[in-house]
Design a protein around this motif. Structure first.
Motif, PDB file in Angstrom:
ATOM      1  N   LEU A 194      -9.267 -60.471  94.954  1.00  0.00           N
ATOM      2  CA  LEU A 194      -9.618 -60.379  96.363  1.00  0.00           C
ATOM      3  C   LEU A 194      -9.108 -59.048  96.893  1.00  0.00           C
ATOM      4  O   LEU A 194      -7.942 -58.708  96.706  1.00  0.00           O
ATOM      5  N   ILE A 195      -9.980 -58.291  97.541  1.00  0.00           N
ATOM      6  CA  ILE A 195      -9.595 -57.014  98.135  1.00  0.00           C
ATOM      7  C   ILE A 195      -9.807 -57.099  99.639  1.00  0.00           C
ATOM      8  O   ILE A 195     -10.933 -57.278 100.103  1.00  0.00           O
ATOM      9  N   GLU A 196      -8.729 -56.997 100.404  1.00  0.00           N
ATOM     10  CA  GLU A 196      -8.841 -56.940 101.863  1.00  0.00           C
ATOM     11  C   GLU A 196      -8.734 -55.480 102.286  1.00  0.00           C
ATOM     12  O   GLU A 196      -7.685 -54.858 102.127  1.00  0.00           O
ATOM     13  N   THR A 197      -9.811 -54.931 102.808  1.00  0.00           N
ATOM     14  CA  THR A 197      -9.816 -53.519 103.202  1.00  0.00           C
ATOM     15  C   THR A 197      -9.219 -53.355 104.592  1.00  0.00           C
ATOM     16  O   THR A 197      -9.116 -54.305 105.376  1.00  0.00           O
ATOM     17  N   THR A 198      -8.852 -52.117 104.894  1.00  0.00           N
ATOM     18  CA  THR A 198      -8.476 -51.798 106.257  1.00  0.00           C
ATOM     19  C   THR A 198      -9.681 -51.964 107.174  1.00  0.00           C
ATOM     20  O   THR A 198     -10.831 -51.854 106.732  1.00  0.00           O
ATOM     21  N   GLY A 199      -9.422 -52.219 108.443  1.00  0.00           N
ATOM     22  CA  GLY A 199     -10.507 -52.395 109.396  1.00  0.00           C
ATOM     23  C   GLY A 199     -11.337 -51.151 109.633  1.00  0.00           C
ATOM     24  O   GLY A 199     -12.407 -51.224 110.236  1.00  0.00           O
ATOM     25  N   MET A 200     -10.862 -50.002 109.150  1.00  0.00           N
ATOM     26  CA  MET A 200     -11.590 -48.754 109.318  1.00  0.00           C
ATOM     27  C   MET A 200     -12.342 -48.348 108.058  1.00  0.00           C
ATOM     28  O   MET A 200     -12.836 -47.230 107.944  1.00  0.00           O
ATOM     29  N   ALA A 201     -12.456 -49.255 107.086  1.00  0.00           N
ATOM     30  CA  ALA A 201     -13.052 -48.901 105.797  1.00  0.00           C
ATOM     31  C   ALA A 201     -14.574 -48.906 105.849  1.00  0.00           C
ATOM     32  O   ALA A 201     -15.189 -49.744 106.511  1.00  0.00           O
ATOM     33  N   ASP A 202     -15.154 -47.978 105.123  1.00  0.00           N
ATOM     34  CA  ASP A 202     -16.586 -47.974 104.827  1.00  0.00           C
ATOM     35  C   ASP A 202     -16.744 -48.671 103.471  1.00  0.00           C
ATOM     36  O   ASP A 202     -16.186 -48.204 102.470  1.00  0.00           O
ATOM     37  N   PRO A 203     -17.481 -49.766 103.390  1.00  0.00           N
ATOM     38  CA  PRO A 203     -17.580 -50.502 102.119  1.00  0.00           C
ATOM     39  C   PRO A 203     -18.296 -49.752 101.005  1.00  0.00           C
ATOM     40  O   PRO A 203     -18.113 -50.075  99.833  1.00  0.00           O
ATOM     41  N   ALA A 204     -19.101 -48.748 101.341  1.00  0.00           N
ATOM     42  CA  ALA A 204     -19.907 -48.078 100.322  1.00  0.00           C
ATOM     43  C   ALA A 204     -19.080 -47.468  99.198  1.00  0.00           C
ATOM     44  O   ALA A 204     -19.327 -47.738  98.017  1.00  0.00           O
ATOM     45  N   PRO A 205     -18.065 -46.630  99.485  1.00  0.00           N
ATOM     46  CA  PRO A 205     -17.295 -46.064  98.390  1.00  0.00           C
ATOM     47  C   PRO A 205     -16.496 -47.101  97.624  1.00  0.00           C
ATOM     48  O   PRO A 205     -16.243 -46.939  96.420  1.00  0.00           O
ATOM     49  N   VAL A 206     -16.101 -48.190  98.294  1.00  0.00           N
ATOM     50  CA  VAL A 206     -15.375 -49.263  97.610  1.00  0.00           C
ATOM     51  C   VAL A 206     -16.303 -49.930  96.599  1.00  0.00           C
ATOM     52  O   VAL A 206     -15.947 -50.129  95.429  1.00  0.00           O
ATOM     53  N   HIS A 214     -17.223 -52.837 119.308  1.00  0.00           N
ATOM     54  CA  HIS A 214     -16.907 -52.223 118.018  1.00  0.00           C
ATOM     55  C   HIS A 214     -18.046 -51.331 117.531  1.00  0.00           C
ATOM     56  O   HIS A 214     -17.811 -50.244 117.001  1.00  0.00           O
ATOM     57  N   LEU A 215     -19.278 -51.768 117.718  1.00  0.00           N
ATOM     58  CA  LEU A 215     -20.424 -50.964 117.278  1.00  0.00           C
ATOM     59  C   LEU A 215     -20.527 -49.671 118.074  1.00  0.00           C
ATOM     60  O   LEU A 215     -20.990 -48.645 117.550  1.00  0.00           O
ATOM     61  N   GLU A 216     -20.097 -49.707 119.322  1.00  0.00           N
ATOM     62  CA  GLU A 216     -20.110 -48.502 120.143  1.00  0.00           C
ATOM     63  C   GLU A 216     -18.940 -47.586 119.805  1.00  0.00           C
ATOM     64  O   GLU A 216     -19.039 -46.363 119.941  1.00  0.00           O
ATOM     65  N   GLU A 217     -17.837 -48.182 119.353  1.00  0.00           N
ATOM     66  CA  GLU A 217     -16.614 -47.412 119.106  1.00  0.00           C
ATOM     67  C   GLU A 217     -16.639 -46.638 117.793  1.00  0.00           C
ATOM     68  O   GLU A 217     -16.148 -45.505 117.725  1.00  0.00           O
ATOM     69  N   ALA A 218     -17.166 -47.249 116.740  1.00  0.00           N
ATOM     70  CA  ALA A 218     -17.004 -46.651 115.419  1.00  0.00           C
ATOM     71  C   ALA A 218     -18.185 -46.977 114.516  1.00  0.00           C
ATOM     72  O   ALA A 218     -18.644 -48.124 114.486  1.00  0.00           O
ATOM     73  N   HIS A 219     -18.639 -45.976 113.767  1.00  0.00           N
ATOM     74  CA  HIS A 219     -19.759 -46.191 112.855  1.00  0.00           C
ATOM     75  C   HIS A 219     -19.383 -47.116 111.706  1.00  0.00           C
ATOM     76  O   HIS A 219     -20.248 -47.737 111.089  1.00  0.00           O
ATOM     77  N   GLU A 220     -18.079 -47.240 111.418  1.00  0.00           N
ATOM     78  CA  GLU A 220     -17.654 -48.125 110.331  1.00  0.00           C
ATOM     79  C   GLU A 220     -18.068 -49.569 110.575  1.00  0.00           C
ATOM     80  O   GLU A 220     -18.373 -50.308 109.631  1.00  0.00           O
ATOM     81  N   ALA A 221     -18.067 -50.004 111.834  1.00  0.00           N
ATOM     82  CA  ALA A 221     -18.419 -51.395 112.143  1.00  0.00           C
ATOM     83  C   ALA A 221     -19.842 -51.704 111.694  1.00  0.00           C
ATOM     84  O   ALA A 221     -20.117 -52.778 111.133  1.00  0.00           O
ATOM     85  N   ALA A 222     -20.759 -50.778 111.915  1.00  0.00           N
ATOM     86  CA  ALA A 222     -22.145 -50.982 111.482  1.00  0.00           C
ATOM     87  C   ALA A 222     -22.266 -50.912 109.971  1.00  0.00           C
ATOM     88  O   ALA A 222     -23.028 -51.672 109.361  1.00  0.00           O
ATOM     89  N   GLU A 223     -21.524 -50.011 109.336  1.00  0.00           N
ATOM     90  CA  GLU A 223     -21.576 -49.885 107.876  1.00  0.00           C
ATOM     91  C   GLU A 223     -21.066 -51.150 107.203  1.00  0.00           C
ATOM     92  O   GLU A 223     -21.601 -51.581 106.174  1.00  0.00           O
ATOM     93  N   GLN A 224     -20.036 -51.748 107.763  1.00  0.00           N
ATOM     94  CA  GLN A 224     -19.491 -52.985 107.200  1.00  0.00           C
ATOM     95  C   GLN A 224     -20.517 -54.111 107.254  1.00  0.00           C
ATOM     96  O   GLN A 224     -20.613 -54.932 106.333  1.00  0.00           O
ATOM     97  N   ILE A 225     -21.277 -54.162 108.320  1.00  0.00           N
ATOM     98  CA  ILE A 225     -22.334 -55.167 108.444  1.00  0.00           C
ATOM     99  C   ILE A 225     -23.482 -54.853 107.489  1.00  0.00           C
ATOM    100  O   ILE A 225     -24.018 -55.740 106.812  1.00  0.00           O
ATOM    101  N   ALA A 226     -23.864 -53.582 107.411  1.00  0.00           N
ATOM    102  CA  ALA A 226     -25.015 -53.190 106.588  1.00  0.00           C
ATOM    103  C   ALA A 226     -24.799 -53.529 105.117  1.00  0.00           C
ATOM    104  O   ALA A 226     -25.750 -53.894 104.417  1.00  0.00           O
ATOM    105  N   PHE A 227     -23.582 -53.422 104.629  1.00  0.00           N
ATOM    106  CA  PHE A 227     -23.312 -53.643 103.214  1.00  0.00           C
ATOM    107  C   PHE A 227     -22.925 -55.086 102.894  1.00  0.00           C
ATOM    108  O   PHE A 227     -22.668 -55.421 101.742  1.00  0.00           O
TER     109      PHE A 227
END
Length: 320
Positions: free
Chosen positions: A91-103, A134-147
């Motif tokens: 189990l890998i718990e990422t930081t809340g600012m992580a982009d899942p793509a490189p992981v 969150h979607l307005e604050e940071a692009h990471e929020a959308a990337e986390q949903i997309a992946f």
């Protein structure tokens, strides 16, 4: 495929409930043993202490995001685990600012990791109350949903029916394929998040055609920083509650995440606080472990933190 260890990535924006989900997995009776990797954005680790006291070994990665500066550490930890193989999954718990793509890319482009592990699913925890922000604050929020293969829509008890429909519709515009599971405090059957064999490389290549060949080094927005504070003396609970409450009311919009383990005067138990913007929750974590210093640690992640006099305010809560 049967010789590969399944890996589940738990992601989601700051304060969505990833650690709560991880704790539910570790405390359920499922007869499986997991190796757990926890990553934090700040230099001082707190999340690993918020993970329940289970048989699982916790590997902690601090002072960087798993998708960029400490990605090499992830590969080294995975390589060490593969030599042991005394567990059923990772189990890998990422930081809340992580982009899942490189992981996710790690499990395909590193040959040793790819041979011995299998990315089972990316599970994204979404805060139903704060998703729009969150979607307005940071692009990471959308990337986390997309992946995501599964989206755990958390805190649904705090949003009305019309609001939930609007949130699900917003999620569907980003990711029409992921299964959406509604939850309160991440209370879902484990078979909705584990053992899914759901990660689809083909779907990811539709999102990012250069997923396997491109450079996915991830840079966070420069205005999002973290501050870690430590105080060895006990805190006055009244002074702390007054300062912290006023801070969140006046500057909470810029504080994306706040969390801490606190030592109050004349209190033998650790007190945990967790906040998202102006919302804050607190509860007792249990007695201080024998031999562990009773120091208070507080972490903030947000914008313009230097202007908030956080260190001075925290120091002023010291018990007389």
């Amino acid at each position: 495929m049967s010789t590969q260890i399944p890996v589940t990535v738990l992601t989601g924006f700051l304060g969505a409930g990833k650690t709560t989900l991880l704790n539910r997995i570790l405390t359920e009776e499922h007869g499986r043993k997991y190796a757990v990797i926890v990553n934090e954005f700040g230099e001082t680790g707190i999340d690993n202490e918020l993970v329940v006291d289970a048989d699982e070994e916790i590997f902690e990665m601090n002072n960087g995001c798993i998708c960029c500066t400490v990605r090499g550490d992830l590969i080294r930890i995975l390589a060490g685990l593969m030599k042991r193989r005394d567990f059923d999954g990772i189990l890998i718990e990422t930081t809340g600012m992580a982009d899942p793509a490189p992981v996710a890319q790690t499990f395909y482009v590193d040959r040793d990791v790819a041979d011995k592990t299998r990315l089972d699913a990316i599970v994204t925890v979404v805060d139903a109350v704060n998703l729009t922000t969150h979607l307005e604050e940071a692009h990471e929020a959308a990337e986390q949903i997309a992946f995501a293969d599964v989206i755990l829509l958390n805190k649904v008890d705090l949003v009305d029916g019309a609001g939930l429909k609007a949130i699900e519709a917003r999620i569907r515009t980003i990711n029409p394929y992921a299964k959406i599971v509604q939850a309160e405090k991440c209370g879902v059957p484990l078979d909705t998040v584990l053992g899914l064999d759901a990660f689809s490389l083909e779907r990811v290549l539709e999102i990012e055609p250069d997923f396997l060949t491109g450079d996915h080094d991830h840079e966070h927005e420069d205005d999002v920083t973290s501050i870690s504070l430590t105080l060895d003396a006990p805190l006055d609970p009244d002074l702390f509650n007054m300062w912290f409450g006023q801070l969140l009311r006046e500057r909470g919009q810029d504080i994306l995440r706040s969390k801490g383990i606190l030592s109050f005067l004349n209190d033998d138990q650790r007190f945990v606080i967790q906040g998202v913007h102006m919302l804050m929750d607190g509860n007792y974590l249990g007695d201080w472990p024998d031999g562990q210093p009773r120091s208070s640690r507080l972490v903030f992640i947000g914008r313009d933190l230097d202007s908030m006099s956080l260190r001075e305010g925290f120091e002023a809560c010291r018990a007389a």
